[in-house]
Design a protein around this motif. Structure first.
Motif, PDB file in Angstrom:
ATOM      1  N   PRO A 262      -2.250  -5.815   8.989  1.00  0.00           N
ATOM      2  CA  PRO A 262      -2.008  -7.384   7.867  1.00  0.00           C
ATOM      3  C   PRO A 262      -0.504  -8.360   8.726  1.00  0.00           C
ATOM      4  O   PRO A 262       0.462  -7.511   8.742  1.00  0.00           O
ATOM      5  CB  PRO A 262      -1.390  -7.113   6.892  1.00  0.00           C
ATOM      6  N   TYR A 263      -1.014  -9.997   8.434  1.00  0.00           N
ATOM      7  CA  TYR A 263      -0.403 -10.258   9.519  1.00  0.00           C
ATOM      8  C   TYR A 263       0.977 -11.335   8.631  1.00  0.00           C
ATOM      9  O   TYR A 263       2.170 -11.780   9.030  1.00  0.00           O
ATOM     10  CB  TYR A 263      -1.059 -11.218   9.865  1.00  0.00           C
ATOM     11  N   ARG A 264       0.589 -11.511   7.280  1.00  0.00           N
ATOM     12  CA  ARG A 264       1.632 -12.275   6.472  1.00  0.00           C
ATOM     13  C   ARG A 264       2.911 -11.693   5.770  1.00  0.00           C
ATOM     14  O   ARG A 264       2.549 -10.196   6.469  1.00  0.00           O
ATOM     15  CB  ARG A 264       1.251 -12.753   4.509  1.00  0.00           C
ATOM     16  N   ASP A 265       4.405 -12.525   6.359  1.00  0.00           N
ATOM     17  CA  ASP A 265       5.119 -11.891   5.857  1.00  0.00           C
ATOM     18  C   ASP A 265       5.538 -11.541   3.871  1.00  0.00           C
ATOM     19  O   ASP A 265       6.242  -9.696   3.968  1.00  0.00           O
ATOM     20  CB  ASP A 265       6.034 -13.437   5.230  1.00  0.00           C
ATOM     21  N   GLN A 266       4.180 -11.630   3.588  1.00  0.00           N
ATOM     22  CA  GLN A 266       4.582 -11.051   2.406  1.00  0.00           C
ATOM     23  C   GLN A 266       3.452  -9.792   1.905  1.00  0.00           C
ATOM     24  O   GLN A 266       3.139  -8.372   1.266  1.00  0.00           O
ATOM     25  CB  GLN A 266       3.891 -12.090   0.571  1.00  0.00           C
ATOM     26  N   ASP A 267       3.321  -9.346   3.346  1.00  0.00           N
ATOM     27  CA  ASP A 267       2.106  -8.086   3.637  1.00  0.00           C
ATOM     28  C   ASP A 267       2.660  -6.801   3.947  1.00  0.00           C
ATOM     29  O   ASP A 267       1.924  -5.443   4.813  1.00  0.00           O
ATOM     30  CB  ASP A 267       1.035  -8.266   3.953  1.00  0.00           C
ATOM     31  N   THR A 268       4.256  -6.650   3.695  1.00  0.00           N
ATOM     32  CA  THR A 268       5.348  -5.495   4.535  1.00  0.00           C
ATOM     33  C   THR A 268       4.917  -4.279   3.511  1.00  0.00           C
ATOM     34  O   THR A 268       4.872  -2.979   4.124  1.00  0.00           O
ATOM     35  CB  THR A 268       6.932  -5.831   3.811  1.00  0.00           C
ATOM     36  N   ASP A 269       4.759  -4.615   2.060  1.00  0.00           N
ATOM     37  CA  ASP A 269       3.983  -3.177   1.364  1.00  0.00           C
ATOM     38  C   ASP A 269       2.420  -2.741   2.115  1.00  0.00           C
ATOM     39  O   ASP A 269       2.436  -1.521   2.168  1.00  0.00           O
ATOM     40  CB  ASP A 269       4.026  -3.442   0.080  1.00  0.00           C
ATOM     41  N   ALA A 270       2.612  -3.747   2.481  1.00  0.00           N
ATOM     42  CA  ALA A 270       0.192  -2.822   2.346  1.00  0.00           C
ATOM     43  C   ALA A 270       0.893  -2.603   4.411  1.00  0.00           C
ATOM     44  O   ALA A 270       0.494  -1.980   4.365  1.00  0.00           O
ATOM     45  CB  ALA A 270       0.057  -4.277   2.768  1.00  0.00           C
ATOM     46  N   ARG A 271       1.647  -3.130   5.524  1.00  0.00           N
ATOM     47  CA  ARG A 271       2.049  -2.221   6.104  1.00  0.00           C
ATOM     48  C   ARG A 271       2.365  -1.400   6.049  1.00  0.00           C
ATOM     49  O   ARG A 271       2.165  -0.399   7.002  1.00  0.00           O
ATOM     50  CB  ARG A 271       2.953  -3.534   7.688  1.00  0.00           C
ATOM     51  N   ASN A 272       3.326  -0.672   5.703  1.00  0.00           N
ATOM     52  CA  ASN A 272       4.101   0.324   5.329  1.00  0.00           C
ATOM     53  C   ASN A 272       3.161   1.214   5.293  1.00  0.00           C
ATOM     54  O   ASN A 272       2.886   1.944   5.271  1.00  0.00           O
ATOM     55  CB  ASN A 272       4.967   0.147   4.439  1.00  0.00           C
ATOM     56  N   ARG A 273       1.894   1.211   4.515  1.00  0.00           N
ATOM     57  CA  ARG A 273       1.342   2.252   3.205  1.00  0.00           C
ATOM     58  C   ARG A 273       0.254   2.391   5.310  1.00  0.00           C
ATOM     59  O   ARG A 273      -0.084   3.243   5.087  1.00  0.00           O
ATOM     60  CB  ARG A 273       0.399   1.481   2.563  1.00  0.00           C
ATOM     61  N   ALA A 274       0.087   1.356   5.621  1.00  0.00           N
ATOM     62  CA  ALA A 274      -0.890   1.354   6.642  1.00  0.00           C
ATOM     63  C   ALA A 274      -0.497   2.119   7.263  1.00  0.00           C
ATOM     64  O   ALA A 274      -1.147   2.767   8.382  1.00  0.00           O
ATOM     65  CB  ALA A 274      -1.342  -0.359   7.813  1.00  0.00           C
ATOM     66  N   ALA A 275       1.270   2.269   7.662  1.00  0.00           N
ATOM     67  CA  ALA A 275       1.620   3.661   8.309  1.00  0.00           C
ATOM     68  C   ALA A 275       1.856   4.527   7.957  1.00  0.00           C
ATOM     69  O   ALA A 275       1.581   5.348   9.067  1.00  0.00           O
ATOM     70  CB  ALA A 275       2.669   3.172   9.072  1.00  0.00           C
ATOM     71  N   GLN A 276       1.915   4.586   6.500  1.00  0.00           N
ATOM     72  CA  GLN A 276       1.758   6.362   5.744  1.00  0.00           C
ATOM     73  C   GLN A 276      -0.092   6.238   5.931  1.00  0.00           C
ATOM     74  O   GLN A 276       0.131   7.549   5.998  1.00  0.00           O
ATOM     75  CB  GLN A 276       1.972   5.732   4.243  1.00  0.00           C
ATOM     76  N   GLU A 277      -0.253   5.780   6.588  1.00  0.00           N
ATOM     77  CA  GLU A 277      -1.798   6.527   6.235  1.00  0.00           C
ATOM     78  C   GLU A 277      -2.285   6.974   7.839  1.00  0.00           C
ATOM     79  O   GLU A 277      -3.054   8.005   8.273  1.00  0.00           O
ATOM     80  CB  GLU A 277      -3.325   5.377   6.176  1.00  0.00           C
ATOM     81  N   ILE A 278      -1.057   6.513   8.962  1.00  0.00           N
ATOM     82  CA  ILE A 278      -1.937   7.041  10.088  1.00  0.00           C
ATOM     83  C   ILE A 278      -0.774   7.959  10.857  1.00  0.00           C
ATOM     84  O   ILE A 278      -1.586   9.541  11.231  1.00  0.00           O
ATOM     85  CB  ILE A 278      -1.831   5.736  11.476  1.00  0.00           C
ATOM     86  N   ALA A 279       0.560   7.573   9.743  1.00  0.00           N
ATOM     87  CA  ALA A 279       1.143   8.607   9.944  1.00  0.00           C
ATOM     88  C   ALA A 279       0.384  10.105   9.182  1.00  0.00           C
ATOM     89  O   ALA A 279       0.248  11.321  10.258  1.00  0.00           O
ATOM     90  CB  ALA A 279       2.787   8.655   9.666  1.00  0.00           C
ATOM     91  N   ALA A 280      -0.133   9.940   8.156  1.00  0.00           N
ATOM     92  CA  ALA A 280      -0.344  11.363   7.540  1.00  0.00           C
ATOM     93  C   ALA A 280      -2.208  11.841   8.841  1.00  0.00           C
ATOM     94  O   ALA A 280      -2.096  13.108   8.240  1.00  0.00           O
ATOM     95  CB  ALA A 280      -1.344  10.259   6.060  1.00  0.00           C
TER      96      ALA A 280
END
Length: 282
Positions: A161-179
């Motif tokens: 996700p691209y928006r400034d307010q999507d930081t949490d979504a990007r972190n969750r996406a990173a967690q999903e891929i890392a898992a």
């Protein structure tokens, strides 16, 4: 005559080395190709598509991971670069909208398996959205075999996700891929490419860095500008396009700035790296 013979022998020796070296390396490229929209005016797809194809042809990656790719773009690319095949699914399922299109050299790689998962609480549901962002985000993955040496690796391609307010979504996406990466066989080589819409100082990068390493940070002298997003200006301001790896040693890394006058193939610069297998083949 003696000098010519020596030069010829030297060239033969170099060519002899080139074969085994090529068999031990893979070239990866990540490229946000910018979706085809008429509102881009002089930068619309029809005006830049041949420059984009030329950019790919000149770098000749073994695998090219794209973001913002629509089916008509993918079909055009392989129609003009017949050495490649491509696969991917639209982010709403089927062929609709953006694909995480993956292109690969058919002469170099064999596709063993592939699939998709969505960056959401229901990753197996096409088009699913969670975590407060407005659009589906996904990963297209594959398992490839290198035809030259029989070795295999996993490949992931994504767009966060691209928006400034999507930081949490990007972190969750990173967690999903890392898992997902952590769940692979422990010594399986992995490559992740994508437009992560955040910089390497972010938590998302750190989360992925727990299981993968940043190819640009792994080489001593990367080529080209560090930043990759330039909005068709040629002057980039953020490094949001990354290649992350496990089980490979990056030999080099480049941000590709190919252009014709004031025209660019996309609003992102693609990035490319040559990877050497970490351990010798058994």
């Amino acid at each position: 005559m003696h000098r010519i013979r020596l030069r010829t022998l030297a060239l033969v020796a170099m060519l002899g080395l080139a074969g085994p070296l090529a068999a031990q390396t893979l070239r990866m490229m990540s490229f946000n190709v910018r979706l085809p929209v008429a509102s881009d005016g002089p930068n619309r797809w029809e005006q830049r598509r041949d420059l984009l194809v030329r950019t790919v042809r000149e770098r000749h990656p073994d695998v090219l991971g794209t973001q913002e790719l629509y089916k008509l773009q993918g079909d055009y690319i392989v129609g003009t670069l017949p050495d490649y095949a491509w696969f991917g699914e639209g982010r709403y399922g089927g062929d609709r909208d953006e694909h995480m299109g993956v292109f690969y050299r058919r002469d170099r790689l064999r596709l063993l398996d592939s699939g998709n998962f969505w960056l959401s609480d229901t990753p197996d549901v096409p088009g699913s959205i969670s975590w407060g962002h407005p659009l589906p985000r996904m990963v297209t993955w594959a398992r490839f075999e290198d035809r030259r040496n029989g070795r295999t690796f996993y490949y992931y391609n994504t767009h966060f996700p691209y928006r400034d307010q999507d930081t949490d979504a990007r972190n969750r996406a990173a967690q999903e891929i890392a898992a997902r990466v952590a769940g692979l066989p422990p010594h399986a080589p992995v490559v992740l490419t994508g437009d992560f819409n955040t910089e390497p100082s972010s938590q998302a990068h750190a989360l992925l860095g727990g299981v993968l390493r940043d190819a640009r940070q792994a080489v001593a002298h990367p080529d080209g500008p560090e930043a990759t997003f330039h909005d068709f200006t040629g002057t980039p301001d953020r490094r949001i396009d990354w290649i992350l790896v496990r089980g490979f040693r990056p030999l080099d890394y480049a941000t590709v700035t190919t252009h014709e006058g004031g025209r660019y193939p996309s609003d992102h610069f693609p990035v490319v790296t040559d990877l050497e297998w970490d351990t010798p083949a058994k």
